[in-house]
Design an enzyme around this catalytic site. Structure first.
Site, PDB file in Angstrom:
ATOM      1  N   PRO A  99       1.899  -3.473  10.656  1.00  0.00           N
ATOM      2  CA  PRO A  99       2.554  -4.246  11.815  1.00  0.00           C
ATOM      3  C   PRO A  99       3.147  -3.074  12.677  1.00  0.00           C
ATOM      4  CG  PRO A  99       3.879  -4.905  10.002  1.00  0.00           C
ATOM      5  CD  PRO A  99       2.484  -4.195   9.494  1.00  0.00           C
ATOM      6  N   GLY A 106       2.186  -0.101  13.023  1.00  0.00           N
ATOM      7  CA  GLY A 106       1.224   0.867  13.515  1.00  0.00           C
ATOM      8  C   GLY A 106       1.458   2.256  13.544  1.00  0.00           C
ATOM      9  N   GLN A 150      -7.519 -10.778   6.633  1.00  0.00           N
ATOM     10  CA  GLN A 150      -6.553  -9.934   7.332  1.00  0.00           C
ATOM     11  C   GLN A 150      -6.960  -8.661   7.838  1.00  0.00           C
ATOM     12  OE1 GLN A 150      -4.321  -6.714   4.077  1.00  0.00           O
ATOM     13  NE2 GLN A 150      -4.290  -8.992   3.425  1.00  0.00           N
ATOM     14  N   SER A 198     -10.955  -9.522   4.607  1.00  0.00           N
ATOM     15  CA  SER A 198     -10.398  -8.831   5.443  1.00  0.00           C
ATOM     16  C   SER A 198     -11.173  -7.733   6.306  1.00  0.00           C
ATOM     17  CB  SER A 198      -9.685  -7.785   4.365  1.00  0.00           C
ATOM     18  OG  SER A 198      -8.845  -6.766   5.175  1.00  0.00           O
ATOM     19  N   ASN A 199     -10.625  -7.308   7.341  1.00  0.00           N
ATOM     20  CA  ASN A 199     -11.459  -6.442   8.298  1.00  0.00           C
ATOM     21  C   ASN A 199     -12.942  -7.079   8.903  1.00  0.00           C
ATOM     22  OD1 ASN A 199      -9.717  -4.042   8.094  1.00  0.00           O
ATOM     23  ND2 ASN A 199     -10.140  -4.030   5.962  1.00  0.00           N
ATOM     24  N   LYS A 253       5.300  -3.264   5.004  1.00  0.00           N
ATOM     25  CA  LYS A 253       5.315  -2.645   3.575  1.00  0.00           C
ATOM     26  C   LYS A 253       6.878  -1.755   3.755  1.00  0.00           C
ATOM     27  CE  LYS A 253       5.502   1.507   1.122  1.00  0.00           C
ATOM     28  NZ  LYS A 253       6.072   2.763   1.622  1.00  0.00           N
ATOM     29  N   TYR A 287      -5.116  -0.100  -4.207  1.00  0.00           N
ATOM     30  CA  TYR A 287      -3.752   0.554  -3.870  1.00  0.00           C
ATOM     31  C   TYR A 287      -3.267   1.123  -5.198  1.00  0.00           C
ATOM     32  CZ  TYR A 287      -3.650  -2.684   0.264  1.00  0.00           C
ATOM     33  OH  TYR A 287      -3.955  -3.098   1.476  1.00  0.00           O
ATOM     34  N   ASP A 308       1.479  -8.751  -0.876  1.00  0.00           N
ATOM     35  CA  ASP A 308       0.146  -8.369  -0.550  1.00  0.00           C
ATOM     36  C   ASP A 308      -0.239  -7.090  -1.464  1.00  0.00           C
ATOM     37  OD1 ASP A 308      -2.555  -8.243   1.043  1.00  0.00           O
ATOM     38  OD2 ASP A 308      -2.030  -6.536   1.205  1.00  0.00           O
ATOM     39  N   TRP A 361       0.858  -0.973  -0.190  1.00  0.00           N
ATOM     40  CA  TRP A 361       0.013  -0.163   0.054  1.00  0.00           C
ATOM     41  C   TRP A 361       0.822   1.259   0.103  1.00  0.00           C
ATOM     42  CZ3 TRP A 361      -3.072   2.293   4.714  1.00  0.00           C
ATOM     43  CH2 TRP A 361      -4.170   3.118   4.221  1.00  0.00           C
TER      44      TRP A 361
HETATM   45  P1  NAP Z   1       3.743  -0.865   7.928  1.00  0.00           P
HETATM   46  O1  NAP Z   1       3.876  -2.000   6.851  1.00  0.00           O
HETATM   47  O2  NAP Z   1       3.193  -0.846   9.283  1.00  0.00           O
HETATM   48  O3  NAP Z   1       4.664   0.648   7.842  1.00  0.00           O
HETATM   49  C1  NAP Z   1       5.059   0.732   6.699  1.00  0.00           C
HETATM   50  C2  NAP Z   1       6.109   2.023   6.769  1.00  0.00           C
HETATM   51  O4  NAP Z   1       7.129   1.361   7.738  1.00  0.00           O
HETATM   52  C3  NAP Z   1       6.675   2.568   5.423  1.00  0.00           C
HETATM   53  O5  NAP Z   1       6.900   3.985   5.769  1.00  0.00           O
HETATM   54  C4  NAP Z   1       8.280   2.005   5.599  1.00  0.00           C
HETATM   55  O6  NAP Z   1       9.292   2.761   5.151  1.00  0.00           O
HETATM   56  C5  NAP Z   1       8.314   1.702   7.193  1.00  0.00           C
HETATM   57  N1  NAP Z   1       9.302   0.623   7.492  1.00  0.00           N
HETATM   58  C6  NAP Z   1       9.128  -0.797   7.036  1.00  0.00           C
HETATM   59  N2  NAP Z   1      10.274  -1.519   7.642  1.00  0.00           N
HETATM   60  C7  NAP Z   1      10.928  -0.623   8.037  1.00  0.00           C
HETATM   61  C8  NAP Z   1      12.387  -1.054   8.783  1.00  0.00           C
HETATM   62  N3  NAP Z   1      12.777  -2.111   9.140  1.00  0.00           N
HETATM   63  N4  NAP Z   1      12.598   0.422   9.475  1.00  0.00           N
HETATM   64  C9  NAP Z   1      12.015   1.575   9.589  1.00  0.00           C
HETATM   65  N5  NAP Z   1      10.838   1.599   8.750  1.00  0.00           N
HETATM   66  C10 NAP Z   1      10.396   0.594   8.258  1.00  0.00           C
HETATM   67  O7  NAP Z   1       2.023  -0.088   7.420  1.00  0.00           O
HETATM   68  P2  NAP Z   1       1.107  -0.565   5.979  1.00  0.00           P
HETATM   69  O8  NAP Z   1       1.782  -0.334   4.686  1.00  0.00           O
HETATM   70  O9  NAP Z   1      -0.009   0.417   6.485  1.00  0.00           O
HETATM   71  O10 NAP Z   1       0.732  -1.914   6.269  1.00  0.00           O
HETATM   72  C11 NAP Z   1       1.435  -3.112   5.590  1.00  0.00           C
HETATM   73  C12 NAP Z   1       0.518  -3.557   4.510  1.00  0.00           C
HETATM   74  O11 NAP Z   1      -0.629  -4.193   4.960  1.00  0.00           O
HETATM   75  C13 NAP Z   1      -0.043  -2.474   3.524  1.00  0.00           C
HETATM   76  O12 NAP Z   1       1.021  -2.458   2.668  1.00  0.00           O
HETATM   77  C14 NAP Z   1      -0.917  -3.375   2.793  1.00  0.00           C
HETATM   78  O13 NAP Z   1      -0.430  -4.206   1.879  1.00  0.00           O
HETATM   79  C15 NAP Z   1      -1.697  -4.045   3.917  1.00  0.00           C
HETATM   80  N6  NAP Z   1      -2.575  -3.234   4.598  1.00  0.00           N
HETATM   81  C16 NAP Z   1      -4.102  -3.827   4.267  1.00  0.00           C
HETATM   82  C17 NAP Z   1      -5.056  -3.150   4.860  1.00  0.00           C
HETATM   83  C18 NAP Z   1      -6.433  -3.589   4.774  1.00  0.00           C
HETATM   84  O14 NAP Z   1      -7.450  -3.146   5.105  1.00  0.00           O
HETATM   85  N7  NAP Z   1      -6.529  -4.864   4.308  1.00  0.00           N
HETATM   86  C19 NAP Z   1      -5.185  -1.939   5.289  1.00  0.00           C
HETATM   87  C20 NAP Z   1      -4.057  -1.308   5.516  1.00  0.00           C
HETATM   88  C21 NAP Z   1      -2.697  -2.055   5.129  1.00  0.00           C
HETATM   89  P3  NAP Z   1       9.666   2.650   3.638  1.00  0.00           P
HETATM   90  O15 NAP Z   1       8.560   2.115   2.686  1.00  0.00           O
HETATM   91  O16 NAP Z   1      10.630   3.683   3.424  1.00  0.00           O
HETATM   92  O17 NAP Z   1      10.750   1.336   3.459  1.00  0.00           O
END
Ligand code: NAP
Length: 267
Positions: free
Chosen positions: A181, A183, A151, A128-129, A226, A40, A35, A7
């Site tokens: 993950p 948050g 999810q 999901s949700n 992500k 997206y 995913d 995303w």
């Molecule tokens: P996330 O994975 O919790 O956080 C993403 C952020 O964390 C990005 O800014 C990324 O930076 C950073 N990051 C990742 N690994 C890191 C590390 N090792 N050190 C420091 N920063 C790090 O948030 P999300 O994208 O909301 O959730 C993950 C995925 O879940 C989404 O991409 C999507 O595929 C899915 N999702 C599903 C739903 C649903 O309704 N089903 C809703 C939300 C999300 P960089 O990108 O710069 O590396």
């Protein structure tokens, strides 16, 4: 099991090239569950993944996409799946999810998803949700298939799904795929961040790796961080480790499960 989310992945310019490299690095490191969703970037995230995986053996990947509730009629789901397959440049999805519950009767979407399985367009279906009531209704609406996964939002500051959906999913063989993950980074301001930092230092990994290990400590739990940066991806891959009981207890105490009154939390 740690996968990769997409995303808000950058889809233009040098940042998009970095994101593709990061995805491929993740796949190399075993994070083959990728995913995405038609939502997206309005298909742009699927197209970027398609470019990143073009020359990779399809059977080594686990590709997941999602239909928007507004498209989730029988015909709409079928058409959305075809679009996602075209965007990704693949013949089938490993799992296809209803992104969240909308106005279309659940039974109609479930029939469409079952038909997509029968037609070989998707290997499995999921949701999901969904809270427990939604899961029960979805399960009852299915005639031939079962719900492979739910999810849900799941991070250190939002563990209520452990008190609500986990038991139901365990009983019915439904995987929990935790999203967001990290948050939105708010864990790092919480008092418990020190606990995560101490464990990370002792193990020589990043705090992010420790968080992912904690969130996947239950065998039914997946997580899909992500990262559009290869260094982040490499750190996240190190989350594929087993924390010991004392480490788990310390993190669980620092970030307690809170039961909720309302529906399942979403972003
Ligand atoms: P996330 O994975 O919790 O956080 C993403 C952020 O964390 C990005 O800014 C990324 O930076 C950073 N990051 C990742 N690994 C890191 C590390 N090792 N050190 C420091 N920063 C790090 O948030 P999300 O994208 O909301 O959730 C993950 C995925 O879940 C989404 O991409 C999507 O595929 C899915 N999702 C599903 C739903 C649903 O309704 N089903 C809703 C939300 C999300 P960089 O990108 O710069 O590396």
């Amino acid at each position: 099991m740690i996968g990769q989310g997409t995303w808000n992945v950058p889809v233009r310019g040098a940042a998009a090239d970095d994101a593709k490299r990061a995805l491929r690095r993740g796949i190399e490191l075993g994070m083959v569950h990728v995913d995405t969703a038609e939502m997206y970037g309005d298909g742009a995230s699927e197209r970027l993944i398609g470019e990143a995986i073009r020359d990779l053996p399809r059977e080594q990947l686990f590709l997941v996409s999602k239909v928007l509730p507004s498209n989730a009629t029988f015909e709409g789901t079928t058409a959305a799946c075809e679009r996602s397959l075209r965007n990704l440049g693949v013949e089938y999805l490993d799992c296809y999810l209803l992104h969240w519950r909308g106005e279309v009767p659940l039974g109609e979407t479930m029939r469409a998803l079952e038909q997509l399985v029968a037609d070989g367009k998707i290997r499995a279906l999921g949701v999901s949700n969904f809270d427990v009531g939604d899961l029960e209704e979805g399960r009852r609406a299915l005639e031939r298939e079962r719900i492979a996964c739910n999810q849900v939002l799941y991070h250190l500051g939002e563990r209520s799904t452990e008190a609500h959906e986990f038991a139901y999913c365990r009983e019915h063989g439904i995987a929990i795929v935790g999203y967001t993950p990290f948050g939105r980074g708010d864990w790092s301001d919480a008092p418990g961040a020190r606990v995560v930092g101490r464990i990370a230092k002792a193990r020589g990994v990043s705090a992010h790796a420790v968080i992912l290990a904690f969130l996947t400590r239950d065998p039914i739990a997946f997580t899909i961080p992500k990262a559009s940066n290869a260094a982040h991806v490499e750190e996240n891959a190190r989350g594929d480790m087993r924390l010991d009981a004392a480490e788990i207890a310390a993190i669980a105490e620092a970030f307690p499960v809170r039961r909720r009154r309302g529906g399942i939390p979403t972003l």
